[in-house]
Enzyme design. Structure first.
Site, PDB file in Angstrom:
ATOM      1  N   HIS A  31      70.156  71.940  52.101  1.00 34.44           N
ATOM      2  CA  HIS A  31      71.237  72.929  52.154  1.00 34.44           C
ATOM      3  C   HIS A  31      72.211  72.501  53.254  1.00 34.44           C
ATOM      4  O   HIS A  31      72.021  71.447  53.885  1.00 34.44           O
ATOM      5  CB  HIS A  31      70.675  74.333  52.389  1.00 34.44           C
ATOM      6  CG  HIS A  31      69.717  74.418  53.548  1.00 34.44           C
ATOM      7  ND1 HIS A  31      70.115  74.232  54.850  1.00 34.44           N
ATOM      8  CD2 HIS A  31      68.381  74.629  53.597  1.00 34.44           C
ATOM      9  CE1 HIS A  31      69.080  74.356  55.643  1.00 34.44           C
ATOM     10  NE2 HIS A  31      67.997  74.589  54.914  1.00 34.44           N
ATOM     11  N   GLY A  33      72.599  73.410  56.207  1.00 32.16           N
ATOM     12  CA  GLY A  33      71.986  73.193  57.529  1.00 32.16           C
ATOM     13  C   GLY A  33      71.537  71.749  57.678  1.00 32.16           C
ATOM     14  O   GLY A  33      71.810  71.097  58.697  1.00 32.16           O
ATOM     15  N   HIS A  34      70.876  71.225  56.639  1.00 23.71           N
ATOM     16  CA  HIS A  34      70.466  69.819  56.663  1.00 23.71           C
ATOM     17  C   HIS A  34      71.691  68.900  56.691  1.00 23.71           C
ATOM     18  O   HIS A  34      71.723  67.902  57.405  1.00 23.71           O
ATOM     19  CB  HIS A  34      69.654  69.467  55.400  1.00 23.71           C
ATOM     20  CG  HIS A  34      68.374  70.218  55.240  1.00 23.71           C
ATOM     21  ND1 HIS A  34      68.169  71.130  54.229  1.00 23.71           N
ATOM     22  CD2 HIS A  34      67.223  70.181  55.949  1.00 23.71           C
ATOM     23  CE1 HIS A  34      66.942  71.612  54.314  1.00 23.71           C
ATOM     24  NE2 HIS A  34      66.340  71.061  55.348  1.00 23.71           N
TER      25      HIS A  34
HETATM   26  P1  AMP Z   1      63.101  71.414  56.906  1.00 26.92           P
HETATM   27  O1  AMP Z   1      63.492  70.642  55.690  1.00 26.92           O
HETATM   28  O2  AMP Z   1      63.140  72.899  56.722  1.00 26.92           O
HETATM   29  O3  AMP Z   1      61.842  70.910  57.540  1.00 26.92           O
HETATM   30  O4  AMP Z   1      64.245  71.146  57.974  1.00 26.92           O
HETATM   31  C1  AMP Z   1      64.609  69.847  58.342  1.00 26.92           C
HETATM   32  C2  AMP Z   1      65.492  69.913  59.555  1.00 26.92           C
HETATM   33  O5  AMP Z   1      66.647  70.681  59.272  1.00 26.92           O
HETATM   34  C3  AMP Z   1      64.797  70.590  60.744  1.00 26.92           C
HETATM   35  O6  AMP Z   1      65.137  69.922  61.945  1.00 26.92           O
HETATM   36  C4  AMP Z   1      65.371  71.969  60.717  1.00 26.92           C
HETATM   37  O7  AMP Z   1      65.384  72.609  61.972  1.00 26.92           O
HETATM   38  C5  AMP Z   1      66.784  71.695  60.244  1.00 26.92           C
HETATM   39  N1  AMP Z   1      67.360  72.906  59.667  1.00 26.92           N
HETATM   40  C6  AMP Z   1      66.806  73.691  58.714  1.00 26.92           C
HETATM   41  N2  AMP Z   1      67.590  74.769  58.488  1.00 26.92           N
HETATM   42  C7  AMP Z   1      68.658  74.648  59.317  1.00 26.92           C
HETATM   43  C8  AMP Z   1      69.816  75.438  59.567  1.00 26.92           C
HETATM   44  N3  AMP Z   1      70.042  76.577  58.911  1.00 26.92           N
HETATM   45  N4  AMP Z   1      70.698  75.005  60.504  1.00 26.92           N
HETATM   46  C9  AMP Z   1      70.474  73.861  61.188  1.00 26.92           C
HETATM   47  N5  AMP Z   1      69.398  73.072  60.994  1.00 26.92           N
HETATM   48  C10 AMP Z   1      68.502  73.454  60.080  1.00 26.92           C
END
Ligand code: AMP
Length: 278
Positions: A31, A33-34
């Site tokens: 998404h 955020g990533h």
């Molecule tokens: P995940 O795929 O959920 O393990 O997340 C991978 C990376 O993306 C991790 O470092 C998360 O902290 C970061 N991440 C996930 N959601 C967000 C967000 N909304 N804003 C910023 N970074 C994010």
């Protein structure tokens, strides 16, 4: 963009890549955020490598490993759009081969909050991140503030093991109504989706109280609980106001603090946090 699923193939390729490699570790189902992490990694390094791996070792018994959302084709399309250079998407067997038995445990930081509800979670995180750092040898690795305790665990591990890379923490990216973006948001049922905005509302309320001078953590914590309680669909897993470095429970905050929430909506567990600054 080169997509690699074979760890031996990656090992053969890595020595040919620039030293200034930016790594974006993810579990996929990407998404905005990533993608914010991806953009920063691209801007600050000669090449960017995205890691996509749903890590079984960070999921506990009865957690959502098998149902965690996955869509690799869509992820690759998004990463291509961001002009990522390499995607490393290994298999579980590729990361944890036969006879695997080496784990990394960041002792104290792994214990509170997420560590209480999800015992072994950060052992799984630290282990996979250590392996990923060894394989990719990045100059910088990009993580999101949304997972604040994870950032602290990864920074501690990097320092403690003397790893030669910089851990870069990027701000939380939110939906227009404040909900922190998360791959797990797709699980939210329509009523739950609206209710889930209560996390950000509660955190903002605490940030405001902090700015107005409140430093007693219990008062700030009660404020979090009262706001979440106003939303009947949400069940608090934890609400905490802590020291932003140690995550230790303290009575009074100093110049800075961190407020954190984990709230369940039906089967979906969401986490969020806000930095408390004057
Ligand atoms: P995940 O795929 O959920 O393990 O997340 C991978 C990376 O993306 C991790 O470092 C998360 O902290 C970061 N991440 C996930 N959601 C967000 C967000 N909304 N804003 C910023 N970074 C994010």
């Amino acid at each position: 963009m080169k997509v690699i699923t074979s760890v031996p193939e990656w090992k053969a390729l890595r020595p040919k890549l620039p030293a200034s490699l930016g790594l974006i570790p993810t579990m996929g189902f990407l998404h905005e955020g990533h993608l914010a992490l991806v953009r920063r990694a691209r801007a600050e390094n000669e090449a960017a490598v995205a890691w996509i791996f749903v890590n079984p070792k960070q999921f506990g018994q009865g957690e959502d490993f098998t149902t965690y959302p996955r869509d690799i084709e869509r992820d690759l399309h998004l990463l291509e759009g961001e002009r990522v250079d390499y995607v490393l998407a290994p298999t579980v067997e590729g990361v944890y081969g036969p006879g695997f038995q080496t784990y990394v445990n960041v002792e104290e930081l792994s214990k509170p909050l997420e560590g209480v509800t999800r015992p072994g979670h950060f052992r799984g995180v630290a282990t996979v991140v250590a392996k990923m750092f060894c394989l990719t040898q990045p100059r910088r690795a990009y993580f999101g503030q949304k997972d604040a305790q994870q950032c602290a665990v990864v920074k501690r591990m990097t320092e403690d093991l003397g790893l030669l890379l910089e851990v870069v923490v990027c701000p939380t990216v939110r939906e227009p109504d404040g909900l922190a973006m998360s791959s797990r948001n797709v699980y939210l049922q329509p009523g739950e989706r609206e209710a889930a905005t209560v996390l950000y509302r509660a955190l903002q309320g605490v940030a405001q109280a902090f700015r107005a001078g409140e430093r007693r953590t219990e008062n700030l914590r009660q404020l979090l609980l009262a706001t979440v309680a106003s939303e009947p669909l949400g069940t608090v897993d934890y609400a905490a106001v802590t020291d932003p470095e140690t995550f230790a429970a303290i009575e009074r905050l100093g110049a800075r603090g961190l407020a954190l929430l984990a709230v369940k909506f039906g089967k979906t567990r969401l986490i969020d946090n806000i930095e408390l600054t004057p």
